[in-house]
Design a protein around this motif. Structure first.
Motif, PDB file in Angstrom:
ATOM      1  N   LYS A  88       0.834  -1.209   0.000  1.00  0.00           N
ATOM      2  CA  LYS A  88       0.000   0.000   0.000  1.00  0.00           C
ATOM      3  C   LYS A  88       0.865   1.254   0.000  1.00  0.00           C
ATOM      4  O   LYS A  88       0.553   2.244  -0.666  1.00  0.00           O
ATOM      5  N   GLN A  89       1.983   1.190   0.743  1.00  0.00           N
ATOM      6  CA  GLN A  89       2.869   2.358   0.804  1.00  0.00           C
ATOM      7  C   GLN A  89       3.489   2.632  -0.558  1.00  0.00           C
ATOM      8  O   GLN A  89       3.661   3.784  -0.949  1.00  0.00           O
ATOM      9  N   SER A  90       3.804   1.564  -1.298  1.00  0.00           N
ATOM     10  CA  SER A  90       4.367   1.742  -2.641  1.00  0.00           C
ATOM     11  C   SER A  90       3.343   2.373  -3.576  1.00  0.00           C
ATOM     12  O   SER A  90       3.679   3.227  -4.401  1.00  0.00           O
ATOM     13  N   MET A  91       2.082   1.961  -3.437  1.00  0.00           N
ATOM     14  CA  MET A  91       1.027   2.512  -4.285  1.00  0.00           C
ATOM     15  C   MET A  91       0.806   3.987  -3.975  1.00  0.00           C
ATOM     16  O   MET A  91       0.642   4.808  -4.877  1.00  0.00           O
ATOM     17  N   ILE A  92       0.820   4.342  -2.670  1.00  0.00           N
ATOM     18  CA  ILE A  92       0.663   5.741  -2.286  1.00  0.00           C
ATOM     19  C   ILE A  92       1.864   6.560  -2.775  1.00  0.00           C
ATOM     20  O   ILE A  92       1.717   7.656  -3.322  1.00  0.00           O
ATOM     21  N   ALA A  93       3.056   5.980  -2.585  1.00  0.00           N
ATOM     22  CA  ALA A  93       4.280   6.661  -3.014  1.00  0.00           C
ATOM     23  C   ALA A  93       4.273   6.899  -4.519  1.00  0.00           C
ATOM     24  O   ALA A  93       4.666   7.979  -4.995  1.00  0.00           O
ATOM     25  N   SER A  94       3.819   5.902  -5.285  1.00  0.00           N
ATOM     26  CA  SER A  94       3.795   6.050  -6.746  1.00  0.00           C
ATOM     27  C   SER A  94       2.821   7.141  -7.161  1.00  0.00           C
ATOM     28  O   SER A  94       3.094   7.907  -8.087  1.00  0.00           O
ATOM     29  N   ALA A  95       1.656   7.231  -6.456  1.00  0.00           N
ATOM     30  CA  ALA A  95       0.680   8.269  -6.780  1.00  0.00           C
ATOM     31  C   ALA A  95       1.261   9.657  -6.500  1.00  0.00           C
ATOM     32  O   ALA A  95       1.121  10.583  -7.315  1.00  0.00           O
ATOM     33  N   VAL A  96       1.928   9.803  -5.353  1.00  0.00           N
ATOM     34  CA  VAL A  96       2.539  11.088  -4.992  1.00  0.00           C
ATOM     35  C   VAL A  96       3.657  11.442  -5.975  1.00  0.00           C
ATOM     36  O   VAL A  96       3.757  12.571  -6.461  1.00  0.00           O
ATOM     37  N   LEU A  97       4.478  10.457  -6.289  1.00  0.00           N
ATOM     38  CA  LEU A  97       5.624  10.665  -7.177  1.00  0.00           C
ATOM     39  C   LEU A  97       5.183  11.071  -8.576  1.00  0.00           C
ATOM     40  O   LEU A  97       5.688  12.044  -9.152  1.00  0.00           O
ATOM     41  N   LEU A  98       4.223  10.355  -9.139  1.00  0.00           N
ATOM     42  CA  LEU A  98       3.775  10.647 -10.496  1.00  0.00           C
ATOM     43  C   LEU A  98       2.992  11.956 -10.560  1.00  0.00           C
ATOM     44  O   LEU A  98       3.004  12.637 -11.587  1.00  0.00           O
ATOM     45  N   THR A  99       2.331  12.324  -9.455  1.00  0.00           N
ATOM     46  CA  THR A  99       1.676  13.627  -9.405  1.00  0.00           C
ATOM     47  C   THR A  99       2.732  14.733  -9.462  1.00  0.00           C
ATOM     48  O   THR A  99       2.555  15.755 -10.136  1.00  0.00           O
ATOM     49  N   GLY A 100       3.839  14.503  -8.750  1.00  0.00           N
ATOM     50  CA  GLY A 100       4.944  15.460  -8.791  1.00  0.00           C
ATOM     51  C   GLY A 100       5.517  15.595 -10.191  1.00  0.00           C
ATOM     52  O   GLY A 100       5.801  16.703 -10.659  1.00  0.00           O
ATOM     53  N   VAL A 101       5.666  14.463 -10.882  1.00  0.00           N
ATOM     54  CA  VAL A 101       6.162  14.478 -12.254  1.00  0.00           C
ATOM     55  C   VAL A 101       5.207  15.258 -13.151  1.00  0.00           C
ATOM     56  O   VAL A 101       5.623  16.027 -14.022  1.00  0.00           O
ATOM     57  N   TYR A 102       3.911  15.093 -12.903  1.00  0.00           N
ATOM     58  CA  TYR A 102       2.901  15.827 -13.687  1.00  0.00           C
ATOM     59  C   TYR A 102       3.070  17.336 -13.505  1.00  0.00           C
ATOM     60  O   TYR A 102       3.070  18.103 -14.475  1.00  0.00           O
ATOM     61  N   PHE A 103       3.226  17.773 -12.265  1.00  0.00           N
ATOM     62  CA  PHE A 103       3.393  19.198 -11.991  1.00  0.00           C
ATOM     63  C   PHE A 103       4.650  19.751 -12.657  1.00  0.00           C
ATOM     64  O   PHE A 103       4.657  20.866 -13.164  1.00  0.00           O
TER      65      PHE A 103
END
Length: 307
Positions: A273-288
């Motif tokens: 679950k932590q990896s899934m949350i981390a990936s969502a945060v990380l890819l959102t950062g990449v989007y910005f």
């Protein structure tokens, strides 16, 4: 639709989807083949095939001394270190997890462009960087990872590969290379392949022939050579000359998703679950980072390096 537009669309499909699958293919192959030797075979074979195709298409294969030097630098940054060491690290981390780490490339590119070109960060970029750092922390701070020295080493080496690949992207966008992107790719792969054979021999890796590989490994190597190397890497070099470096780096949005799905389906890799949350945060950062408004055309404070 113009021919150039069609080529750009197809090239983006290649670096998005095909490259996303190379994490799985490398993970399968490195189970039987030593990493540097694997990369050496892949890029030497692909380089020879690309040069043959270029010759058949009537492309000039001549290259200046300056272009040869730049091709050597690019081949080292992308393929010898950026790919060879990355494949080695796959021995210690899952393919999907490695793809998530690699998705930090736009963040590295942004920092490098700030250092080299003097481009100032916009508010959206700063938000993206903050989210990217948070995502990376969540990703690598998990108990199952920090408890394993091999995993920590693999993560550290992958980040160093991402830095190498990111600098290579900035370098190639400015470098004097053969005008034909097909020929340019061929030289980079041939040079990298030779260097990788040398490195493999120096560190004493075992060299095994295809007759000793399983069917899965043979298929993986074939797909890596034809699609992962010839098609995708040629597309990558083409895009670096046709569109902005930041846009090319957006492959980081799609690659991890493709890699995670394939790793889950074929290798039964699991994500916490932590990896899934981390990936969502990380890819959102990449989007910005990549969706920021363009700065008006002004002179940068630092001259681009002469390469």
């Amino acid at each position: 639709m113009k021919k150039s537009v069609i080529l750009i669309v197809l090239a983006f499909f290649s670096i998005y989807v095909i490259w996303g699958s190379t994490y799985l293919l490398n993970k399968i192959a490195v189970g039987e083949i030593a990493p540097m030797f694997l990369a050496a075979i892949r890029f030497t074979t692909a380089g020879v095939l690309i040069m043959l195709i270029a010759k058949l298409l009537g492309k000039k294969l001549s290259i200046s001394r300056h272009q040869l030097t730049n091709s050597t630098i690019a081949g080292f940054l992308f393929l010898v270190y950026g790919n060879g060491v990355f494949v080695w690290a796959l021995k210690y981390v899952d393919s999907g997890f490695a793809a998530l780490l690699a998705s930090t490339q736009p963040l590295f590119v942004l920092f490098l462009m700030r250092l080299i070109d003097g481009k100032r960060m916009q508010p959206r970029s700063i938000i993206g960087v903050a989210l990217g750092i948070l995502g990376m922390y969540l990703l690598v701070s998990q108990d199952t990872i920090t408890a394993s020295e091999d995993s920590i080493l693999g993560i550290f080496m992958i980040f160093s590969c991402v830095l190498s690949w990111s600098y290579g992207s900035v370098f190639v966008s400015k470098a004097n290379l053969p005008k034909n992107f097909f020929v340019s790719t061929g030289y980079q792969m041939l040079i990298a392949g030779i260097l990788l054979f040398i490195v493999s021999g120096i560190i004493g890796e075992p060299w095994t022939g295809p007759e000793l590989w399983t069917v899965e490994t043979r298929w993986s190597m074939g797909l890596l050579i034809v699609f992962g190397s010839i098609v995708a890497f040629t597309s990558f070099n083409y895009l670096l000359k046709e569109v902005s470096t930041e846009k090319v780096a957006t492959s980081a949005y799609v690659n991890p998703v493709i890699a995670m799905l394939l790793g889950w389906y074929f290798l039964e890799e699991s994500l916490s679950k932590q990896s899934m949350i981390a990936s969502a945060v990380l890819l959102t950062g990449v989007y910005f980072i990549n969706s920021r408004k363009r700065v008006s055309k002004t002179k940068v404070t630092t001259k681009p390096q002469k390469v």
